[in-house]
Design a protein around this motif. Structure first.
Motif, PDB file in Angstrom:
ATOM      1  N   ARG A   1       0.856  -1.189   0.000  1.00 16.35           N
ATOM      2  CA  ARG A   1       0.000   0.000   0.000  1.00 16.35           C
ATOM      3  C   ARG A   1       0.892   1.239   0.000  1.00 16.35           C
ATOM      4  N   GLU A   2       0.706   2.093  -0.983  1.00 14.22           N
ATOM      5  CA  GLU A   2       1.533   3.283  -1.116  1.00 14.22           C
ATOM      6  C   GLU A   2       0.844   4.517  -0.561  1.00 14.22           C
ATOM      7  N   ILE A   3       1.651   5.487  -0.141  1.00 13.07           N
ATOM      8  CA  ILE A   3       1.120   6.791   0.219  1.00 13.07           C
ATOM      9  C   ILE A   3       0.506   7.411  -1.027  1.00 13.07           C
ATOM     10  N   PRO A   4      -0.678   8.001  -0.969  1.00  9.12           N
ATOM     11  CA  PRO A   4      -1.250   8.663  -2.143  1.00  9.12           C
ATOM     12  C   PRO A   4      -0.254   9.638  -2.762  1.00  9.12           C
ATOM     13  N   ALA A   5      -0.115   9.550  -4.084  1.00 11.46           N
ATOM     14  CA  ALA A   5       0.914  10.315  -4.792  1.00 11.46           C
ATOM     15  C   ALA A   5       0.789  11.815  -4.561  1.00 11.46           C
ATOM     16  N   VAL A   6      -0.436  12.313  -4.401  1.00 11.44           N
ATOM     17  CA  VAL A   6      -0.619  13.752  -4.242  1.00 11.44           C
ATOM     18  C   VAL A   6       0.098  14.277  -2.996  1.00 11.44           C
ATOM     19  N   LEU A   7       0.223  13.445  -1.966  1.00  7.80           N
ATOM     20  CA  LEU A   7       0.821  13.896  -0.715  1.00  7.80           C
ATOM     21  C   LEU A   7       2.329  14.042  -0.806  1.00  7.80           C
ATOM     22  N   THR A   8       2.927  13.454  -1.799  1.00  2.33           N
ATOM     23  CA  THR A   8       4.380  13.588  -1.996  1.00  2.33           C
ATOM     24  C   THR A   8       4.694  14.403  -3.240  1.00  2.33           C
ATOM     25  N   SER A   9       3.689  15.083  -3.788  1.00  3.65           N
ATOM     26  CA  SER A   9       3.870  15.832  -5.041  1.00  3.65           C
ATOM     27  C   SER A   9       4.520  17.191  -4.819  1.00  3.65           C
ATOM     28  N   GLY A  10       4.444  17.710  -3.600  1.00  5.14           N
ATOM     29  CA  GLY A  10       4.954  19.051  -3.353  1.00  5.14           C
ATOM     30  C   GLY A  10       3.994  20.149  -3.760  1.00  5.14           C
ATOM     31  N   ASN A  11       2.846  19.801  -4.304  1.00  4.97           N
ATOM     32  CA  ASN A  11       1.834  20.777  -4.727  1.00  4.97           C
ATOM     33  C   ASN A  11       0.891  21.016  -3.546  1.00  4.97           C
ATOM     34  N   HIS A  12       1.148  22.083  -2.792  1.00  2.00           N
ATOM     35  CA  HIS A  12       0.401  22.303  -1.556  1.00  2.00           C
ATOM     36  C   HIS A  12      -1.077  22.595  -1.806  1.00  2.00           C
ATOM     37  N   GLY A  13      -1.383  23.259  -2.906  1.00  3.57           N
ATOM     38  CA  GLY A  13      -2.780  23.502  -3.234  1.00  3.57           C
ATOM     39  C   GLY A  13      -3.516  22.204  -3.495  1.00  3.57           C
ATOM     40  N   ALA A  14      -2.881  21.306  -4.268  1.00  2.05           N
ATOM     41  CA  ALA A  14      -3.489  20.006  -4.560  1.00  2.05           C
ATOM     42  C   ALA A  14      -3.638  19.178  -3.288  1.00  2.05           C
ATOM     43  N   ILE A  15      -2.651  19.277  -2.394  1.00  7.04           N
ATOM     44  CA  ILE A  15      -2.715  18.528  -1.134  1.00  7.04           C
ATOM     45  C   ILE A  15      -3.890  19.001  -0.293  1.00  7.04           C
ATOM     46  N   GLU A  16      -4.089  20.318  -0.196  1.00 10.52           N
ATOM     47  CA  GLU A  16      -5.204  20.843   0.582  1.00 10.52           C
ATOM     48  C   GLU A  16      -6.547  20.449  -0.017  1.00 10.52           C
ATOM     49  N   ARG A  17      -6.640  20.470  -1.353  1.00 10.01           N
ATOM     50  CA  ARG A  17      -7.894  20.056  -1.996  1.00 10.01           C
ATOM     51  C   ARG A  17      -8.160  18.580  -1.747  1.00 10.01           C
ATOM     52  N   TRP A  18      -7.113  17.753  -1.814  1.00 10.65           N
ATOM     53  CA  TRP A  18      -7.270  16.311  -1.556  1.00 10.65           C
ATOM     54  C   TRP A  18      -7.726  16.083  -0.118  1.00 10.65           C
ATOM     55  N   ARG A  19      -7.110  16.778   0.836  1.00  6.90           N
ATOM     56  CA  ARG A  19      -7.478  16.598   2.240  1.00  6.90           C
ATOM     57  C   ARG A  19      -8.927  17.011   2.489  1.00  6.90           C
ATOM     58  N   ARG A  20      -9.342  18.124   1.898  1.00  4.12           N
ATOM     59  CA  ARG A  20     -10.723  18.575   2.055  1.00  4.12           C
ATOM     60  C   ARG A  20     -11.688  17.559   1.460  1.00  4.12           C
ATOM     61  N   ALA A  21     -11.362  17.056   0.259  1.00  5.73           N
ATOM     62  CA  ALA A  21     -12.245  16.089  -0.403  1.00  5.73           C
ATOM     63  C   ALA A  21     -12.342  14.801   0.403  1.00  5.73           C
ATOM     64  N   GLU A  22     -11.222  14.353   0.969  1.00  6.13           N
ATOM     65  CA  GLU A  22     -11.232  13.132   1.779  1.00  6.13           C
ATOM     66  C   GLU A  22     -12.018  13.333   3.075  1.00  6.13           C
ATOM     67  N   ALA A  23     -11.883  14.519   3.674  1.00  2.54           N
ATOM     68  CA  ALA A  23     -12.649  14.814   4.883  1.00  2.54           C
ATOM     69  C   ALA A  23     -14.145  14.788   4.584  1.00  2.54           C
ATOM     70  N   GLU A  24     -14.540  15.373   3.461  1.00  2.00           N
ATOM     71  CA  GLU A  24     -15.957  15.369   3.098  1.00  2.00           C
ATOM     72  C   GLU A  24     -16.442  13.950   2.798  1.00  2.00           C
ATOM     73  N   ARG A  25     -15.604  13.155   2.115  1.00  2.00           N
ATOM     74  CA  ARG A  25     -15.993  11.776   1.801  1.00  2.00           C
ATOM     75  C   ARG A  25     -16.212  10.963   3.071  1.00  2.00           C
ATOM     76  N   LEU A  26     -15.260  11.045   4.006  1.00  2.00           N
ATOM     77  CA  LEU A  26     -15.393  10.294   5.248  1.00  2.00           C
ATOM     78  C   LEU A  26     -16.601  10.748   6.062  1.00  2.00           C
ATOM     79  N   THR A  27     -16.857  12.053   6.047  1.00  2.00           N
ATOM     80  CA  THR A  27     -18.006  12.570   6.791  1.00  2.00           C
ATOM     81  C   THR A  27     -19.310  12.078   6.177  1.00  2.00           C
ATOM     82  N   ARG A  28     -19.396  12.077   4.848  1.00  2.00           N
ATOM     83  CA  ARG A  28     -20.609  11.554   4.180  1.00  2.00           C
ATOM     84  C   ARG A  28     -20.829  10.094   4.522  1.00  2.00           C
ATOM     85  N   GLU A  29     -19.732   9.308   4.582  1.00  3.78           N
ATOM     86  CA  GLU A  29     -19.847   7.866   4.821  1.00  3.78           C
ATOM     87  C   GLU A  29     -20.154   7.542   6.282  1.00  3.78           C
ATOM     88  N   ARG A  30     -19.525   8.267   7.204  1.00  3.43           N
ATOM     89  CA  ARG A  30     -19.568   7.887   8.610  1.00  3.43           C
ATOM     90  C   ARG A  30     -20.437   8.774   9.500  1.00  3.43           C
TER      91      ARG A  30
END
Length: 235
Positions: free
Chosen positions: A190-219
């Protein structure tokens, strides 16, 4: 002024419990907050130090007496500005917003119930705010009080080494927290999601927000009913 917690309990030896360790314990030693556990039985007037009696109207169990608890509350709080909290399964659910309100104040007087409950007259007469930590029953209010104080103390100024640690967490923004990763880069294929090691801080923040929303919708879809949570992911 340091945050001052006073606990009214039949088991003062249960405090500070786990709050005497780690961040909370070090903050307690430094005087960033204080804790005083007071024995309710000290305010009983009979030689057996009786604090409870049978419920009016009949029924199982015993009820904590209003007169004794009122004396204890008056002794420890008088007319100071600290909120008076009663840990109770019928109370309003404890939220991170309420935790922040308590942490911003001078402290709290926390009553730990036992037996079948507390005489309603002292709840009304001393304006006790009933607080619940969940939809389940504990043997007494002490574990709930420790939980509440744990949540409060960790966000007191200077307790956490990095103040931002308390901001990007579940419930702080109305969402559950996004997933976290660290070394090794690959764990059991299992690898770390590529976006987190991309160095693109804007993309990282968008990914984190999207994952937070996904987990909240599910749980916890109930959290999404709050207006703040309708904000879209930043582009």
């Amino acid at each position: 002024m340091a945050f001052r917690a006073t606990i009214l309990t039949l088991y003062p030896e249960m405090f500070p419990g786990h709050l005497g360790h780690s961040l909370a314990g070090r903050a307690l030693e430094r005087g960033q907050w204080s804790l005083d556990a007071v024995q309710i039985r000290d305010f009983a007037e009979d030689r057996h130090r009786t604090v409870d009696d049978t419920p009016a109207g009949g029924g199982a169990g015993m009820v904590l007496r209003a007169d004794i608890l009122a004396r204890a509350i008056d002794h420890v709080s008088g007319d100071d500005a600290r909120p008076r909290l009663l840990m109770s399964p019928r109370g309003r659910p404890l939220s991170q917003a309420r935790v922040r309100e308590i942490a911003a104040g001078p402290g709290a007087v926390i009553v730990c119930g036992r037996f079948e409950g507390v005489d309603q007259r002292v709840i009304d007469a001393r304006a006790l705010e009933e607080v619940s930590i969940g939809d389940y029953i504990l043997s007494g209010g002490e574990p709930a009080a420790l939980t509440l104080l744990d949540a409060v103390v960790r966000i007191l100024p200077g307790v956490m080494g990095n103040a931002l640690s308390g901001v990007h967490e579940s419930f702080e923004g109305g969402l559950l927290e996004h997933p976290h990763y660290t070394r090794p880069q690959v764990f059991e294929e299992r690898e770390i999601p590529a976006v987190l090691t991309s160095g693109n801080h804007g993309a990282i923040e968008r990914w984190r927000r999207a994952e937070a929303e996904r987990l909240t919708r599910e749980r916890r879809p109930d959290l999404l009913a709050q207006p703040l949570l309708s904000q879209p992911v930043t582009k």
